[in-house]
Design a protein around this motif. Sequence first.
Motif, PDB file in Angstrom:
ATOM      1  N   LEU A 179      44.887  44.316  92.556  1.00 33.37           N
ATOM      2  CA  LEU A 179      43.431  44.229  92.507  1.00 33.37           C
ATOM      3  C   LEU A 179      42.988  43.020  91.697  1.00 33.37           C
ATOM      4  O   LEU A 179      42.069  42.292  92.081  1.00 33.37           O
ATOM      5  N   GLY A 180      43.664  42.795  90.564  1.00 28.90           N
ATOM      6  CA  GLY A 180      43.346  41.631  89.738  1.00 28.90           C
ATOM      7  C   GLY A 180      43.588  40.320  90.457  1.00 28.90           C
ATOM      8  O   GLY A 180      42.891  39.329  90.222  1.00 28.90           O
ATOM      9  N   ALA A 181      44.585  40.295  91.365  1.00 31.85           N
ATOM     10  CA  ALA A 181      44.854  39.092  92.145  1.00 31.85           C
ATOM     11  C   ALA A 181      43.691  38.783  93.082  1.00 31.85           C
ATOM     12  O   ALA A 181      43.323  37.615  93.281  1.00 31.85           O
ATOM     13  N   GLY A 182      43.119  39.835  93.671  1.00 34.89           N
ATOM     14  CA  GLY A 182      41.951  39.621  94.510  1.00 34.89           C
ATOM     15  C   GLY A 182      40.768  39.114  93.713  1.00 34.89           C
ATOM     16  O   GLY A 182      40.022  38.227  94.159  1.00 34.89           O
ATOM     17  N   VAL A 183      40.596  39.659  92.510  1.00 36.06           N
ATOM     18  CA  VAL A 183      39.489  39.220  91.645  1.00 36.06           C
ATOM     19  C   VAL A 183      39.642  37.748  91.286  1.00 36.06           C
ATOM     20  O   VAL A 183      38.697  36.962  91.410  1.00 36.06           O
ATOM     21  N   VAL A 184      40.844  37.337  90.838  1.00 35.99           N
ATOM     22  CA  VAL A 184      41.002  35.944  90.408  1.00 35.99           C
ATOM     23  C   VAL A 184      40.947  34.976  91.586  1.00 35.99           C
ATOM     24  O   VAL A 184      40.525  33.822  91.426  1.00 35.99           O
ATOM     25  N   SER A 185      41.367  35.426  92.783  1.00 34.72           N
ATOM     26  CA  SER A 185      41.251  34.556  93.954  1.00 34.72           C
ATOM     27  C   SER A 185      39.795  34.187  94.202  1.00 34.72           C
ATOM     28  O   SER A 185      39.457  33.014  94.429  1.00 34.72           O
ATOM     29  N   LEU A 186      38.925  35.191  94.133  1.00 36.84           N
ATOM     30  CA  LEU A 186      37.501  34.923  94.353  1.00 36.84           C
ATOM     31  C   LEU A 186      36.859  34.299  93.121  1.00 36.84           C
ATOM     32  O   LEU A 186      35.902  33.531  93.238  1.00 36.84           O
ATOM     33  N   LEU A 187      37.409  34.581  91.947  1.00 36.38           N
ATOM     34  CA  LEU A 187      36.925  33.935  90.724  1.00 36.38           C
ATOM     35  C   LEU A 187      37.168  32.432  90.797  1.00 36.38           C
ATOM     36  O   LEU A 187      36.323  31.631  90.372  1.00 36.38           O
ATOM     37  N   ALA A 188      38.313  32.031  91.351  1.00 36.74           N
ATOM     38  CA  ALA A 188      38.604  30.605  91.518  1.00 36.74           C
ATOM     39  C   ALA A 188      37.601  29.954  92.461  1.00 36.74           C
ATOM     40  O   ALA A 188      37.123  28.834  92.221  1.00 36.74           O
ATOM     41  N   LEU A 189      37.243  30.668  93.544  1.00 38.19           N
ATOM     42  CA  LEU A 189      36.248  30.134  94.478  1.00 38.19           C
ATOM     43  C   LEU A 189      34.894  29.987  93.805  1.00 38.19           C
ATOM     44  O   LEU A 189      34.203  28.975  93.980  1.00 38.19           O
ATOM     45  N   VAL A 190      34.512  31.006  93.038  1.00 38.03           N
ATOM     46  CA  VAL A 190      33.231  30.955  92.322  1.00 38.03           C
ATOM     47  C   VAL A 190      33.233  29.797  91.324  1.00 38.03           C
ATOM     48  O   VAL A 190      32.236  29.067  91.193  1.00 38.03           O
ATOM     49  N   ALA A 191      34.348  29.595  90.626  1.00 41.51           N
ATOM     50  CA  ALA A 191      34.448  28.513  89.646  1.00 41.51           C
ATOM     51  C   ALA A 191      34.301  27.152  90.314  1.00 41.51           C
ATOM     52  O   ALA A 191      33.583  26.272  89.814  1.00 41.51           O
ATOM     53  N   VAL A 192      34.961  26.959  91.445  1.00 41.28           N
ATOM     54  CA  VAL A 192      34.872  25.681  92.156  1.00 41.28           C
ATOM     55  C   VAL A 192      33.446  25.433  92.636  1.00 41.28           C
ATOM     56  O   VAL A 192      32.976  24.286  92.644  1.00 41.28           O
ATOM     57  N   GLN A 193      32.749  26.493  93.004  1.00 42.72           N
ATOM     58  CA  GLN A 193      31.374  26.361  93.453  1.00 42.72           C
ATOM     59  C   GLN A 193      30.396  26.112  92.298  1.00 42.72           C
ATOM     60  O   GLN A 193      29.240  25.750  92.533  1.00 42.72           O
ATOM     61  N   ASN A 194      30.869  26.311  91.067  1.00 43.56           N
ATOM     62  CA  ASN A 194      29.981  26.173  89.898  1.00 43.56           C
ATOM     63  C   ASN A 194      30.642  25.314  88.817  1.00 43.56           C
ATOM     64  O   ASN A 194      30.663  25.684  87.640  1.00 43.56           O
TER      65      ASN A 194
END
Length: 254
Positions: A179-194
């Motif tokens: 579950l944490g892997a899914g969170v950080v995958s999308l966290l990386a996308l959010v970070a790149v977008q911001n």
Amino acid sequence: MSLACCLPIIECVYCLACARWVWKRCIYAAGHESEDWGLATAEEFQPVSRLCRYILALYEDDLRNPVWAPPGGYRMDPDLVVLRKDYDDTGGRVTPYIVYLDHENADVVLVVRGLTMGRESDRAILFDNKLGRAPFDGGYVHNGLLKAAQWVFDEEHEVLRDLLEKNPTYTLTFAGHSLGAGVVSLLALVAVQNLDMLGNIERKRIRCYAMAPPRCMSLNLAVRYADVVNSVVLQDDFLPRTTADLDDVFKSLI
């Protein structure tokens, strides 16, 4: 020939087609997908073993006397843990996580723990998803995981920005399991977008290592962010490859 006479033939063809599909699914080995890939070098794989140790540290009650870190393995220096948040701190919005300043590897690391099946809040995150519910940057992502990732980013982007500004040569790494892997995958996308909220750091300084992640983004996003997100899947682990709804998968297992 009448339709009534054709029905038994049609049924036989249909049954044979279903049997063939089931047989191919039973003998399918997901590892075949990567049989033509090149081998990773020791340098490329080195972060994986290090970050797995850091993920295990999230399960420790006492980082100064770890149970899960054998002698000689990577250990977190408790004095370099910038913050640590448990379920009480996150209110169940995400699993526990740590922000760690890894001077030895010139890395600011945010690590998120995996699923605890006994916790209703974890299951709620995983099951909060319907096809097309969460559009993101021209594709689609897992709705519950996106909300968890966005919450972590909103909470910690200032901490991460301060650490990166004080250490301008360091990379920013997100790592997690299950579950944490899914969170950080999308966290990386959010970070790149911001990137502006992280002090306008370069995209190439952001990395993500997702250990056994659930499927959480559409193919076009996976390709577009392949330079940032690294998925680590052990042989034929079914969960990262399943096309079934995760809600159905886990209800069937239970």
